[in-house]
Structure formats: C-alpha cells, structure tokens
Design a protein around this motif. Structure first.
Motif, PDB file in Angstrom:
ATOM      1  N   ALA A 171       0.865  -1.128  -0.164  1.00  0.00           N
ATOM      2  CA  ALA A 171      -0.114   0.213  -0.028  1.00  0.00           C
ATOM      3  C   ALA A 171       0.809   1.163   0.002  1.00  0.00           C
ATOM      4  O   ALA A 171       0.652   2.074  -0.736  1.00  0.00           O
ATOM      5  CB  ALA A 171      -1.004   0.132   1.217  1.00  0.00           C
ATOM      6  N   ALA A 172       1.898   1.266   0.838  1.00  0.00           N
ATOM      7  CA  ALA A 172       2.574   2.548   0.960  1.00  0.00           C
ATOM      8  C   ALA A 172       3.576   2.723  -0.234  1.00  0.00           C
ATOM      9  O   ALA A 172       4.058   3.701  -0.611  1.00  0.00           O
ATOM     10  CB  ALA A 172       3.404   2.876   2.347  1.00  0.00           C
ATOM     11  N   GLN A 173       4.159   1.424  -0.633  1.00  0.00           N
ATOM     12  CA  GLN A 173       5.106   1.283  -1.666  1.00  0.00           C
ATOM     13  C   GLN A 173       4.524   1.891  -2.984  1.00  0.00           C
ATOM     14  O   GLN A 173       5.421   2.255  -3.702  1.00  0.00           O
ATOM     15  CB  GLN A 173       5.917   0.181  -1.392  1.00  0.00           C
ATOM     16  N   TRP A 174       3.182   1.087  -3.207  1.00  0.00           N
ATOM     17  CA  TRP A 174       3.109   1.018  -4.559  1.00  0.00           C
ATOM     18  C   TRP A 174       1.985   2.213  -4.805  1.00  0.00           C
ATOM     19  O   TRP A 174       1.087   2.332  -5.685  1.00  0.00           O
ATOM     20  CB  TRP A 174       2.411  -0.164  -5.120  1.00  0.00           C
ATOM     21  N   GLY A 175       1.411   2.876  -3.675  1.00  0.00           N
ATOM     22  CA  GLY A 175       0.327   3.771  -3.537  1.00  0.00           C
ATOM     23  C   GLY A 175      -0.994   3.286  -3.894  1.00  0.00           C
ATOM     24  O   GLY A 175      -2.033   3.890  -4.700  1.00  0.00           O
ATOM     25  N   THR A 176      -1.413   2.128  -3.430  1.00  0.00           N
ATOM     26  CA  THR A 176      -2.671   1.183  -3.831  1.00  0.00           C
ATOM     27  C   THR A 176      -3.736   1.388  -2.679  1.00  0.00           C
ATOM     28  O   THR A 176      -4.757   0.932  -3.035  1.00  0.00           O
ATOM     29  CB  THR A 176      -2.342  -0.215  -4.091  1.00  0.00           C
ATOM     30  N   LEU A 177      -3.579   2.049  -1.692  1.00  0.00           N
ATOM     31  CA  LEU A 177      -4.694   2.608  -0.777  1.00  0.00           C
ATOM     32  C   LEU A 177      -5.711   3.042  -1.632  1.00  0.00           C
ATOM     33  O   LEU A 177      -7.007   2.771  -1.411  1.00  0.00           O
ATOM     34  CB  LEU A 177      -4.151   3.181   0.177  1.00  0.00           C
ATOM     35  N   ALA A 178      -5.465   3.966  -2.674  1.00  0.00           N
ATOM     36  CA  ALA A 178      -6.344   4.637  -3.380  1.00  0.00           C
ATOM     37  C   ALA A 178      -7.129   3.715  -4.138  1.00  0.00           C
ATOM     38  O   ALA A 178      -8.471   4.060  -4.479  1.00  0.00           O
ATOM     39  CB  ALA A 178      -5.804   5.876  -4.131  1.00  0.00           C
ATOM     40  N   ARG A 179      -6.594   2.648  -4.716  1.00  0.00           N
ATOM     41  CA  ARG A 179      -7.587   1.576  -5.278  1.00  0.00           C
ATOM     42  C   ARG A 179      -8.578   1.045  -4.684  1.00  0.00           C
ATOM     43  O   ARG A 179      -9.706   0.804  -4.869  1.00  0.00           O
ATOM     44  CB  ARG A 179      -6.548   0.648  -5.905  1.00  0.00           C
ATOM     45  N   LEU A 180      -8.013   0.673  -3.116  1.00  0.00           N
ATOM     46  CA  LEU A 180      -9.059   0.091  -2.175  1.00  0.00           C
ATOM     47  C   LEU A 180     -10.250   1.172  -1.977  1.00  0.00           C
ATOM     48  O   LEU A 180     -11.291   0.635  -1.965  1.00  0.00           O
ATOM     49  CB  LEU A 180      -8.284  -0.221  -1.068  1.00  0.00           C
ATOM     50  N   VAL A 181      -9.701   2.415  -1.798  1.00  0.00           N
ATOM     51  CA  VAL A 181     -10.752   3.344  -1.397  1.00  0.00           C
ATOM     52  C   VAL A 181     -11.737   3.499  -2.575  1.00  0.00           C
ATOM     53  O   VAL A 181     -13.015   3.473  -2.249  1.00  0.00           O
ATOM     54  CB  VAL A 181     -10.215   4.624  -0.905  1.00  0.00           C
ATOM     55  N   ALA A 182     -11.251   3.581  -3.716  1.00  0.00           N
ATOM     56  CA  ALA A 182     -12.292   3.256  -5.012  1.00  0.00           C
ATOM     57  C   ALA A 182     -13.239   2.119  -5.026  1.00  0.00           C
ATOM     58  O   ALA A 182     -14.243   2.374  -5.275  1.00  0.00           O
ATOM     59  CB  ALA A 182     -11.331   3.548  -6.162  1.00  0.00           C
ATOM     60  N   ARG A 191     -15.740  -3.410   2.624  1.00  0.00           N
ATOM     61  CA  ARG A 191     -14.693  -3.065   3.539  1.00  0.00           C
ATOM     62  C   ARG A 191     -13.473  -3.529   3.172  1.00  0.00           C
ATOM     63  O   ARG A 191     -13.406  -4.688   2.541  1.00  0.00           O
ATOM     64  CB  ARG A 191     -14.855  -3.456   5.181  1.00  0.00           C
ATOM     65  N   GLY A 192     -12.225  -3.051   3.473  1.00  0.00           N
ATOM     66  CA  GLY A 192     -11.164  -3.705   3.164  1.00  0.00           C
ATOM     67  C   GLY A 192      -9.969  -3.124   3.952  1.00  0.00           C
ATOM     68  O   GLY A 192     -10.025  -2.209   4.866  1.00  0.00           O
ATOM     69  N   VAL A 193      -8.798  -4.036   3.895  1.00  0.00           N
ATOM     70  CA  VAL A 193      -7.463  -3.469   4.443  1.00  0.00           C
ATOM     71  C   VAL A 193      -6.404  -3.428   3.568  1.00  0.00           C
ATOM     72  O   VAL A 193      -6.383  -4.042   2.668  1.00  0.00           O
ATOM     73  CB  VAL A 193      -7.139  -4.630   5.816  1.00  0.00           C
ATOM     74  N   ALA A 194      -5.699  -2.250   3.770  1.00  0.00           N
ATOM     75  CA  ALA A 194      -4.554  -2.220   2.933  1.00  0.00           C
ATOM     76  C   ALA A 194      -3.331  -2.181   3.771  1.00  0.00           C
ATOM     77  O   ALA A 194      -3.187  -1.538   4.693  1.00  0.00           O
ATOM     78  CB  ALA A 194      -4.504  -0.560   2.347  1.00  0.00           C
ATOM     79  N   LEU A 195      -2.280  -2.946   3.425  1.00  0.00           N
ATOM     80  CA  LEU A 195      -1.174  -3.260   3.966  1.00  0.00           C
ATOM     81  C   LEU A 195       0.077  -3.022   3.399  1.00  0.00           C
ATOM     82  O   LEU A 195       0.139  -3.168   2.060  1.00  0.00           O
ATOM     83  CB  LEU A 195      -1.003  -4.866   4.373  1.00  0.00           C
ATOM     84  N   GLY A 196       0.887  -2.090   4.102  1.00  0.00           N
ATOM     85  CA  GLY A 196       2.250  -1.920   3.588  1.00  0.00           C
ATOM     86  C   GLY A 196       3.052  -3.072   3.626  1.00  0.00           C
ATOM     87  O   GLY A 196       2.847  -4.216   4.085  1.00  0.00           O
ATOM     88  N   GLU A 197       4.446  -2.777   2.903  1.00  0.00           N
ATOM     89  CA  GLU A 197       5.397  -4.058   2.826  1.00  0.00           C
ATOM     90  C   GLU A 197       5.637  -4.512   4.391  1.00  0.00           C
ATOM     91  O   GLU A 197       5.860  -3.642   4.982  1.00  0.00           O
ATOM     92  CB  GLU A 197       6.327  -3.677   1.865  1.00  0.00           C
ATOM     93  N   ASN A 198       6.441  -5.694   4.404  1.00  0.00           N
ATOM     94  CA  ASN A 198       6.857  -6.057   5.574  1.00  0.00           C
ATOM     95  C   ASN A 198       5.913  -5.696   6.897  1.00  0.00           C
ATOM     96  O   ASN A 198       6.289  -5.509   7.949  1.00  0.00           O
ATOM     97  CB  ASN A 198       8.154  -5.386   6.106  1.00  0.00           C
ATOM     98  N   THR A 199       5.000  -5.876   6.555  1.00  0.00           N
ATOM     99  CA  THR A 199       3.511  -5.978   7.617  1.00  0.00           C
ATOM    100  C   THR A 199       2.859  -7.018   7.510  1.00  0.00           C
ATOM    101  O   THR A 199       2.347  -7.521   6.475  1.00  0.00           O
ATOM    102  CB  THR A 199       2.802  -4.494   7.207  1.00  0.00           C
ATOM    103  N   LEU A 200       2.116  -7.375   8.914  1.00  0.00           N
ATOM    104  CA  LEU A 200       1.388  -8.372   8.800  1.00  0.00           C
ATOM    105  C   LEU A 200       0.159  -8.127   9.531  1.00  0.00           C
ATOM    106  O   LEU A 200       0.176  -7.403  10.615  1.00  0.00           O
ATOM    107  CB  LEU A 200       2.061  -9.769   9.829  1.00  0.00           C
ATOM    108  N   LEU A 201      -0.905  -8.577   9.096  1.00  0.00           N
ATOM    109  CA  LEU A 201      -2.166  -8.692   9.711  1.00  0.00           C
ATOM    110  C   LEU A 201      -2.708 -10.035  10.059  1.00  0.00           C
ATOM    111  O   LEU A 201      -2.894 -10.884   9.123  1.00  0.00           O
ATOM    112  CB  LEU A 201      -3.319  -8.112   9.078  1.00  0.00           C
ATOM    113  N   THR A 202      -2.739 -10.460  11.429  1.00  0.00           N
ATOM    114  CA  THR A 202      -3.316 -11.963  11.712  1.00  0.00           C
ATOM    115  C   THR A 202      -4.741 -11.833  11.973  1.00  0.00           C
ATOM    116  O   THR A 202      -4.831 -11.098  13.030  1.00  0.00           O
ATOM    117  CB  THR A 202      -2.404 -12.633  12.667  1.00  0.00           C
ATOM    118  N   VAL A 203      -5.466 -12.688  11.248  1.00  0.00           N
ATOM    119  CA  VAL A 203      -6.890 -12.423  11.311  1.00  0.00           C
ATOM    120  C   VAL A 203      -7.393 -14.038  12.114  1.00  0.00           C
ATOM    121  O   VAL A 203      -7.072 -14.928  11.260  1.00  0.00           O
ATOM    122  CB  VAL A 203      -7.778 -12.268  10.020  1.00  0.00           C
ATOM    123  N   GLU A 204      -7.858 -13.978  13.336  1.00  0.00           N
ATOM    124  CA  GLU A 204      -8.393 -14.957  14.197  1.00  0.00           C
ATOM    125  C   GLU A 204      -9.645 -15.182  13.493  1.00  0.00           C
ATOM    126  O   GLU A 204     -10.528 -14.589  12.700  1.00  0.00           O
ATOM    127  CB  GLU A 204      -8.515 -14.635  15.431  1.00  0.00           C
TER     128      GLU A 204
END
Length: 242
Positions: A171-182, A191-204
């Motif tokens: 998200a931060a490196q490629w500027g893709t947060l705006a794509r998810l917003v759209a 709803r959606g989540v935008a992750l930067g590189e070297n970042t983890l989201l663990t969903v239980e």
C-alpha cells in the motif's frame, strides 16, 4: 484457524515479525506448502520463500507446490502439510488457479484446521471479494499503472473467503490504498484493509485481527452518504475487528 496476511516485502529484519506467528502455528518443524504460480521461474521463487521461512524457523520444512500459468491447484496436495503459504506474483493468475477449487481449499483449511499465510497476491486472494488489480476507476487513474497487475479498470472477483476484508498490498510503496478506497466507494466491497510491505495482519476465526511488522494497515469502510468511505490507520500491536 488463523489467516496471516503479509503485505509483501523482503526485509530480512522484519521476517520474524511477519512469518513468526504463522510458523508458530504450523510448528517450527512443520511441513509448509508454498503454493506458487510458476511463470517459468518457480524454482527460483520457491528458493526465496524457503530461505525466508528457514531464516525464522531453521527446522521447518518448506515444500514447493508449483502450478503452471493456466493450471488449477490440486487441493489433495494439502494432505500432510502443517501450513499453507500462498506466494506473490501476478494476482489475477493466482485467482485463476484457485477459483475453480476455492470451496474445496477453504473446506480443507477449516476442517483440519490448517494455518494460512498469504504473501502479496496470496493475501489478496484470501478475501471473500478479491481486488486483483487495475489502475482506473471508470477511466480515472487512482493508482500508478505499474501496480495494475496487467489490468486497466479495477476488478474485484471471488476469492477464497478466508477473511471478511478485501485486501490490498504494497500500500505505502505502490500507492494502492487509493485503489481500495475506490473499490469500497463504488460498492464493489463493503470494507477492506490495505497493508504496507513487511507488515502482517493476523486474522483470527472470531474476526479479531492484530497488526505486526514495520508498516501500517489502513481499514477502509463504506459510509453514508453512498460513495463515502472512512479510513483509519493501525500500527504494530493494535487490534482491529471486522
């Protein structure tokens, strides 16, 4: 079963943070299947994941699960695994190899249960509604065309349904947060989540999700009036709920 979403990136300093929770579930001596779409360099790509995983858990046993472009993943290959990692590459190609067997794969993961890690494209296709690429929203640019995944208009297709969010990566490196917003603003997903590189989201399994790693996770939700969204940023150690 937890689902571990990794936003891409190959920073060795963050490897234990982004792979550690997945490997702890799979077992530090576990057999980890690495599902990769083979565009002719599958062995070389597997070597990168093998090195990253063994760098965190030296006794783990990564094995390649290579699927040629245009092929279909065989769910029977999940037998005997302690964890499944789906790697990165051209996201539409990953959606193509998994789409015909999505229900079977999801069932196996849930019944065993088997921890899942998705890296970049692998994180995207974990979603119920997968934002697989594009850089135009009805002809208007919303992110760099380098991030388009060989698509023009934004496309949201069916994914594995492992997490309640649509997932965006780099998200931060490629500027893709705006794509998810759209995509959320126009109703392709709620709803959606935008992750930067070297970042983890663990969903239980209960929807509780924890952020780890070096970057941020942005949660994007639809809002009123129609076409509006809310965006909130989360950092390592913070928790979001579905």
């Amino acid at each position: 079963m937890a689902v571990h979403l990794i936003g891409g990136g190959w920073d060795g300093g963050a490897a234990s943070l982004v792979y550690g929770p997945f490997l702890a579930e799979a077992g530090h001596e576990g057999v980890v299947g690495c599902l990769l779409v083979d565009e002719g360099d599958g062995d070389q790509q597997f070597a990168r994941y093998d090195a990253a995983l063994r760098g965190v858990a030296p006794q783990c046993r990564p094995v390649p699960l290579l699927v040629p472009v245009g092929g279909v993943f065989e769910p029977g290959t999940l037998a005997g695994l302690d964890g499944l990692l789906v790697g990165g590459g051209l996201t539409p190609a990953y959606q193509d190899v998994l789409r015909p067997v999505a229900a079977a794969v999801s069932q196996v993961l849930a019944e065993r249960p088997l921890p899942y890690a998705g890296f970049s494209a692998g994180a995207v296709v974990a979603a119920r509604r997968a934002l697989i690429g594009g850089w135009l929203d009805r002809g208007v640019p919303v992110c760099p065309d380098d991030a388009a995944e060989d698509l023009d208009e934004i496309e949201v297709r069916d994914g594995l349904g492992l997490v309640p969010y649509t997932v965006e990566v780099h998200a931060a490196q490629w500027g893709t947060l705006a794509r998810l917003v759209a995509a959320v603003a126009r109703g392709d997903t709620d709803r959606g989540v935008a992750l930067g590189e070297n970042t983890l989201l663990t969903v239980e399994s209960d929807g509780r999700a924890v952020v780890a790693g070096a970057g941020q996770v942005h949660l994007v939700r639809g809002a009123e009036p129609a076409g509006s969204v809310t965006v909130r940023a989360f950092r390592a150690g913070e928790v979001l709920t579905a």
